[in-house]
Scaffold this motif. Structure first.
Motif, PDB file in Angstrom:
ATOM      1  N   ARG A 145     -20.342 -27.026  17.170  1.00  0.00           N
ATOM      2  CA  ARG A 145     -20.090 -28.087  16.480  1.00  0.00           C
ATOM      3  C   ARG A 145     -18.583 -28.564  16.764  1.00  0.00           C
ATOM      4  N   ALA A 146     -18.088 -29.874  16.942  1.00  0.00           N
ATOM      5  CA  ALA A 146     -16.688 -30.091  17.161  1.00  0.00           C
ATOM      6  C   ALA A 146     -15.811 -30.325  15.748  1.00  0.00           C
ATOM      7  N   VAL A 152      -6.283 -22.441   4.558  1.00  0.00           N
ATOM      8  CA  VAL A 152      -7.226 -23.032   5.384  1.00  0.00           C
ATOM      9  C   VAL A 152      -7.767 -24.219   5.031  1.00  0.00           C
ATOM     10  N   CYS A 153      -7.692 -25.327   5.902  1.00  0.00           N
ATOM     11  CA  CYS A 153      -7.942 -26.759   5.555  1.00  0.00           C
ATOM     12  C   CYS A 153      -8.930 -27.228   6.611  1.00  0.00           C
ATOM     13  N   GLY A 154     -10.077 -27.777   6.202  1.00  0.00           N
ATOM     14  CA  GLY A 154     -11.199 -28.292   7.086  1.00  0.00           C
ATOM     15  C   GLY A 154     -12.442 -28.396   6.520  1.00  0.00           C
ATOM     16  N   LYS A 155     -13.736 -28.472   7.216  1.00  0.00           N
ATOM     17  CA  LYS A 155     -14.692 -28.580   6.964  1.00  0.00           C
ATOM     18  C   LYS A 155     -15.269 -27.213   6.524  1.00  0.00           C
ATOM     19  N   THR A 156     -16.193 -27.029   5.472  1.00  0.00           N
ATOM     20  CA  THR A 156     -16.373 -25.713   4.968  1.00  0.00           C
ATOM     21  C   THR A 156     -17.320 -24.848   5.899  1.00  0.00           C
ATOM     22  N   SER A 157     -18.365 -25.677   6.603  1.00  0.00           N
ATOM     23  CA  SER A 157     -19.275 -25.044   7.527  1.00  0.00           C
ATOM     24  C   SER A 157     -18.433 -24.357   8.753  1.00  0.00           C
ATOM     25  N   LEU A 158     -17.386 -24.964   9.121  1.00  0.00           N
ATOM     26  CA  LEU A 158     -16.652 -24.464  10.390  1.00  0.00           C
ATOM     27  C   LEU A 158     -15.591 -23.479   9.827  1.00  0.00           C
ATOM     28  N   ALA A 159     -15.014 -23.364   8.811  1.00  0.00           N
ATOM     29  CA  ALA A 159     -14.268 -22.427   8.220  1.00  0.00           C
ATOM     30  C   ALA A 159     -14.961 -21.040   8.185  1.00  0.00           C
ATOM     31  N   LYS A 160     -16.134 -21.214   7.540  1.00  0.00           N
ATOM     32  CA  LYS A 160     -16.960 -20.090   7.208  1.00  0.00           C
ATOM     33  C   LYS A 160     -17.573 -19.408   8.579  1.00  0.00           C
ATOM     34  N   GLU A 161     -17.749 -20.292   9.648  1.00  0.00           N
ATOM     35  CA  GLU A 161     -18.287 -19.775  10.894  1.00  0.00           C
ATOM     36  C   GLU A 161     -16.937 -19.135  11.547  1.00  0.00           C
ATOM     37  N   VAL A 162     -15.919 -19.513  11.412  1.00  0.00           N
ATOM     38  CA  VAL A 162     -14.537 -19.003  12.469  1.00  0.00           C
ATOM     39  C   VAL A 162     -14.271 -17.767  11.664  1.00  0.00           C
ATOM     40  N   PHE A 163     -13.986 -17.507  10.413  1.00  0.00           N
ATOM     41  CA  PHE A 163     -13.344 -16.507   9.373  1.00  0.00           C
ATOM     42  C   PHE A 163     -14.458 -15.587   8.831  1.00  0.00           C
ATOM     43  N   GLY A 180     -13.562 -20.870  20.058  1.00  0.00           N
ATOM     44  CA  GLY A 180     -13.325 -22.106  21.136  1.00  0.00           C
ATOM     45  C   GLY A 180     -12.316 -23.067  20.400  1.00  0.00           C
ATOM     46  N   PHE A 181     -11.518 -22.797  19.715  1.00  0.00           N
ATOM     47  CA  PHE A 181     -10.598 -23.963  19.248  1.00  0.00           C
ATOM     48  C   PHE A 181      -9.352 -23.584  20.275  1.00  0.00           C
ATOM     49  N   HIS A 182      -8.697 -24.747  19.989  1.00  0.00           N
ATOM     50  CA  HIS A 182      -7.435 -24.926  20.767  1.00  0.00           C
ATOM     51  C   HIS A 182      -6.489 -25.738  19.752  1.00  0.00           C
ATOM     52  N   MET A 183      -5.079 -25.201  19.944  1.00  0.00           N
ATOM     53  CA  MET A 183      -4.239 -25.831  19.006  1.00  0.00           C
ATOM     54  C   MET A 183      -3.492 -27.071  19.758  1.00  0.00           C
ATOM     55  N   VAL A 184      -3.824 -28.264  18.933  1.00  0.00           N
ATOM     56  CA  VAL A 184      -3.342 -29.434  19.389  1.00  0.00           C
ATOM     57  C   VAL A 184      -2.046 -30.224  18.783  1.00  0.00           C
ATOM     58  N   ALA A 185      -1.660 -29.511  17.666  1.00  0.00           N
ATOM     59  CA  ALA A 185      -0.686 -30.016  17.023  1.00  0.00           C
ATOM     60  C   ALA A 185      -0.104 -28.947  15.931  1.00  0.00           C
ATOM     61  N   CYS A 186       1.414 -29.125  15.541  1.00  0.00           N
ATOM     62  CA  CYS A 186       2.030 -28.182  14.754  1.00  0.00           C
ATOM     63  C   CYS A 186       2.961 -28.913  14.209  1.00  0.00           C
ATOM     64  N   ASN A 187       3.474 -28.470  12.866  1.00  0.00           N
ATOM     65  CA  ASN A 187       4.450 -29.195  12.088  1.00  0.00           C
ATOM     66  C   ASN A 187       5.331 -28.120  11.047  1.00  0.00           C
ATOM     67  N   SER A 188       6.369 -28.147  11.096  1.00  0.00           N
ATOM     68  CA  SER A 188       7.077 -27.279  10.068  1.00  0.00           C
ATOM     69  C   SER A 188       8.352 -27.951   9.545  1.00  0.00           C
ATOM     70  N   THR A 189       8.479 -27.537   8.158  1.00  0.00           N
ATOM     71  CA  THR A 189       9.826 -28.201   7.621  1.00  0.00           C
ATOM     72  C   THR A 189      10.523 -26.672   7.082  1.00  0.00           C
ATOM     73  N   GLY A 190      11.867 -27.223   6.584  1.00  0.00           N
ATOM     74  CA  GLY A 190      12.415 -25.838   6.255  1.00  0.00           C
ATOM     75  C   GLY A 190      13.809 -26.354   5.283  1.00  0.00           C
ATOM     76  N   THR A 191      14.098 -25.451   4.271  1.00  0.00           N
ATOM     77  CA  THR A 191      15.218 -25.596   3.569  1.00  0.00           C
ATOM     78  C   THR A 191      15.924 -24.442   3.402  1.00  0.00           C
ATOM     79  N   ARG A 222     -11.847 -28.142  18.201  1.00  0.00           N
ATOM     80  CA  ARG A 222     -12.985 -27.653  19.231  1.00  0.00           C
ATOM     81  C   ARG A 222     -14.003 -28.785  19.536  1.00  0.00           C
ATOM     82  N   GLU A 223     -13.933 -28.953  20.751  1.00  0.00           N
ATOM     83  CA  GLU A 223     -14.862 -30.032  21.238  1.00  0.00           C
ATOM     84  C   GLU A 223     -16.282 -29.893  21.007  1.00  0.00           C
TER      85      GLU A 223
END
Length: 294
Positions: free
Chosen positions: A177-178, A209-220, A259-270, A293-294
């Motif tokens: 599932r995407a 980890v943030c996302g849909k529960t079913s996807l998180a359990k499938e991957v990890f 089958g996942f690909h990174m599409v964005a990233c963000n970082s903040t620092g102090t 993942r598509e």
């Protein structure tokens, strides 16, 4: 010698008791517009308010501005529509239903039609990017989705029968599932003037980890710590899971294998000084990676 009134400060005439420029106080938000704009839609509430002869019947605030007790932030879209009778909303506008209610109050039927949810040929909601979040759907709909998922995962008993050795159907567990999964972590390290950063600073204390529960359990799988968010339905989203390991590369490997690909990233620092007497600095940061993942 008295100065003549400027054109921008025109006074009301005998036939029209309203000035050319009108100040409005809508729910605490101040708007300044022209009188023709407010009366541009005949039959609307604003048209009725600003075409009457008795100005004293309209409510005013302490500074003399005409007062309307409605949502001041959403009124900007009402006023934009009054200017050119067109609807332009931001992408992924989350308050479409509330704006529709405001349009009904201001008696703008054409705007109400523009904001009404579109129905497909199957009498279901179409692909409208401004619909409600899936989290807000009714429990019945969530239960239906869960039942559908469970039915799809059942093996095909047409060949094997009960107790047989039937194989999974075409829509079995192999169908991916995407969706999105976001990985976040907080890190810190000390950096001095003549020293190098510890090579192990990326071994963070916790990977979230943030996302849909079913996807998180499938991957990890078993490496996903669910103690902070137990009994979460598979079709719901969560931001309370974290991983039992602390190596980012390990999380990336699991996502790549799924089958996942990174599409964005963000970082903040102090940055802060560790001691007043030294030049050592403590850097703290928060980083997120978004995978799809598509």
């Amino acid at each position: 010698m008295a100065l003549a009134d400027s054109a921008g400060c025109a006074k009301p005439s005998e036939d029209l008791p309203f000035p050319e420029i009108i100040e409005l106080n809508v729910g605490g938000q101040v708007y300044i517009t022209r009188h023709p704009t407010l009366v541009s839609v005949p039959g609307s509430l604003l048209w009725e308010m600003f075409t009457q002869k008795n100005v004293r019947s309209l409510a005013r605030d302490s500074k003399g501005r005409f007062f309307v007790d409605r949502d001041g932030f959403l009124f900007r879209y009402i006023l934009d529509y009054m200017r050119d009778q067109q609807l332009v909303l931001p992408e992924h506008f989350p308050e479409r239903s509330r704006l529709q209610r405001e349009a009904e109050y201001f008696m703008l039927p054409e705007l109400v039609k523009m904001l009404a949810p579109k129905l497909s040929k199957q009498n279901s909601l179409g692909d409208d990017p401004c619909q409600s979040d899936p989290e807000e759907l009714s429990p019945g709909a969530d239960a239906t989705r869960s039942l559908t998922s469970a039915t799809t995962a059942l093996p095909n008993t047409g060949a094997g029968g009960a107790g047989g050795t039937g194989t999974a159907g075409a829509a079995g567990p192999d169908v991916r599932r995407a969706g999105f999964i976001t990985i976040g972590y907080r890190g810190s390290y000390t950096l001095g003037r003549d020293s190098q950063t510890d090579a192990k600073f990326r071994r963070v204390a916790r990977i979230m980890v943030c996302g849909k529960t079913s996807l998180a359990k499938e991957v990890f799988g078993d490496t996903l710590n669910e103690s902070r968010d137990p009994d979460r339905p598979p079709e719901r989203y969560t931001s309370r899971y974290y991983l039992k390991f602390t190596f980012l590369e390990q999380a990336f490997d699991k996502l790549a294998d799924a089958g996942f690909h990174m599409v964005a990233c963000n970082s903040t620092g102090t940055c802060a000084f560790a001691h007043d007497q030294t030049d050592d600095r403590i850097w703290t940061s928060y980083t997120e990676y978004v995978f799809y993942r598509e």
